[in-house]
Structures are given as structure tokens and as C-alpha cells.
Design an enzyme around this catalytic site. Sequence first.
Site, PDB file in Angstrom:
ATOM      1  N   LYS A  22       0.795  -1.220   0.000  1.00 20.15           N
ATOM      2  CA  LYS A  22       0.000   0.000   0.000  1.00 20.15           C
ATOM      3  C   LYS A  22       0.832   1.278   0.000  1.00 20.15           C
ATOM      4  CE  LYS A  22      -4.143  -2.013   2.030  1.00 20.15           C
ATOM      5  NZ  LYS A  22      -5.221  -1.860   3.015  1.00 20.15           N
ATOM      6  N   ASP A  70     -10.236   2.258   1.754  1.00 16.04           N
ATOM      7  CA  ASP A  70     -10.269   1.774   3.140  1.00 16.04           C
ATOM      8  C   ASP A  70     -10.761   2.890   4.059  1.00 16.04           C
ATOM      9  OD1 ASP A  70      -9.227  -0.784   2.605  1.00 16.04           O
ATOM     10  OD2 ASP A  70      -7.163  -0.062   2.750  1.00 16.04           O
ATOM     11  N   GLY A  85      -1.167  -1.466  15.521  1.00 18.59           N
ATOM     12  CA  GLY A  85      -0.690  -1.472  14.145  1.00 18.59           C
ATOM     13  C   GLY A  85      -0.237  -0.095  13.696  1.00 18.59           C
ATOM     14  N   SER A  86       0.607  -0.045  12.647  1.00 14.98           N
ATOM     15  CA  SER A  86       1.084   1.250  12.146  1.00 14.98           C
ATOM     16  C   SER A  86       1.358   1.233  10.646  1.00 14.98           C
ATOM     17  CB  SER A  86       2.362   1.670  12.883  1.00 14.98           C
ATOM     18  OG  SER A  86       3.407   0.727  12.671  1.00 14.98           O
ATOM     19  N   GLY A 119       0.037   0.580   6.384  1.00 11.37           N
ATOM     20  CA  GLY A 119      -0.807   1.346   5.473  1.00 11.37           C
ATOM     21  C   GLY A 119      -2.271   1.343   5.867  1.00 11.37           C
ATOM     22  N   MET A 120      -2.797   0.173   6.278  1.00  9.79           N
ATOM     23  CA  MET A 120      -4.197   0.112   6.686  1.00  9.79           C
ATOM     24  C   MET A 120      -4.413   0.879   7.988  1.00  9.79           C
ATOM     25  SD  MET A 120      -7.169  -0.935   5.859  1.00  9.79           S
ATOM     26  CE  MET A 120      -8.785  -1.273   6.542  1.00  9.79           C
TER      27      MET A 120
END
Length: 282
Positions: free
Chosen positions: A71, A107, A130-131, A133-134
Site C-alpha cells: 500500500k 479503506d 498497528g502502524s 498502510g491500513m
Amino acid sequence: MERTTIGRDTRLCMSLSARPGNAGSRLHNWLYDHYGLDYVYKSFSTSDLAAAVGGIRALAIRGCAISMPFKEAVIPMLDALEDSARAIHSVNTIVNDGDVLTGYNTDYVAVRDLVTRRGIDLATPFLLRGSGGMAKAVVAALRDLGFRQGTIVARNREDGPALAAQYGFEWLAEMPSRGAAMLVNVTPLGMEGPQAEALAFSPEQVAACDIAFDVVAQPANTPFVRAAREAGKTVISGAEVIVLQAIEQFVLYTGLRPDAEAVAQAARFAHGLQVADSLRSA
């Protein structure tokens, strides 16, 4: 209306992912057939992202969904970025208009719309893991909706604090013992493969939360989602996210926005009855 043949005028759309699945292909192709569109959709993986993107341009492929881990890496290969993709610095969709490749982030749209539909109180504190692209899309959507109390947990000591600082949230390198009213998993924990049995948050954190949000779509019922449902929590699953972001891709590729019943039927075909019912009730 079902397509009877694939010919030279058929438009190809595709996806690129480290772990291709069938759900996206099933959803897009169901909608193409339902509306009688001369399109076909196929998922791929690649070990040469630049060559794959070159193929999108060279073969006049209409659009491409981009999944982990591509991403962010795909951005230098594109000609333009839509505003949200530029701000987030993450692309999950490429649209090819006359050899001009533009990156989008659907997204972001899906997360924003799902949280809005569920009527979640914007004062709800969240703990997000988390860190990548999403995670960037989720954090940006939450901030833009009006969430102000949030903590990002990420071991990456460059991306984690940078993401938190960009959107005005806290950052922790390690998972705290405390939880939050809303838990958000934006990691591969629980995804099909070597981490399929991993629980993104501790049982104690799940028991204490009100809302469980998992972006993992394969499978839809991750250990995190199962634990939250068994505890009677409000759940937003990755399968719901992937359906809504795919619908936005479908609109970008075809110019047609499917009606709500078609979306539910396509979701049922691609992901099962539970996801279709969740989208209807959202």
C-alpha cells in the site's frame, strides 16, 4: 443478467496482495454479472511490484486493488494521488484512465462509513494495534470523524510515533495491560496463515471493552472477533470493511453505484450470510 462470453472488449480489473483470496473476486464478478457489465476481476500476487504496475498500464487494466504489503510501496509508481490517499500516504486502489494511474484509498471511506453507521460515540477512547498502510487509513478516519482519545500500539519506533503524532494520539511501543472501550486490530494477527490462532488483544482487554473492531478479513471470524462476539460486544469485522471498500472500488472502476440489496447479495455470495446481515443492520 449474466455475461455469456469474455472477449476483446472485456475490461479487466485485478488485485495485488501477498496472500490473494477469493472474496474480492467473487464480490466484483457477482456485481459485474448482476448488472450485465463486460468486466472480469482476478486476484494476483507478485514478487515484482514495479513490473506488475507496469502491466496495469501496458495492458490497459482498468483498476487494481492493492493490499498488504504494497500500500505504501506502490505510491512512487503512480502518476497521481487522490486527496485522502495523499494525506494518508497509503493506496489501496489504482484506477487507470488513459494510461494515467491514480491512487485512491477506499479503506478510509469504508472505515468512516461503518463507524458512522454503527453510531459509535465519538468520545469513546480507543486502543489501536498497528502502524502500516491500513492503520494509517483507520487512524485518519477516526480522527476525521472526531475521535480524540486514542492510543496507537506499534513496535515500529519510526512509524508508530509518527502516526500518533500526525493525528494527535498517544503511542506505546508495547501492549499495555489496560484496555479501552474500543479495541482496534490493524495487524495480521488472526489472519489465515502462521498467525491464524493469535489473539490481537488479551482476554481481559476483550472482556473489558465495549466495541471490537478487527480489519482482518480472511477469515471474517478471527479469534478476536469470536472472543468479542462470545462476550456480547459490538463487533465490526474486517469482512464488513472489505465489502464496503470494494464497493467504492467498483464505483471507481465502472461509474455505477450498486443498490443496497445488490451489495447485500454480493456480500452474502463472497463472505456469507452473517456479513450480509451485519451490513444491512449497520
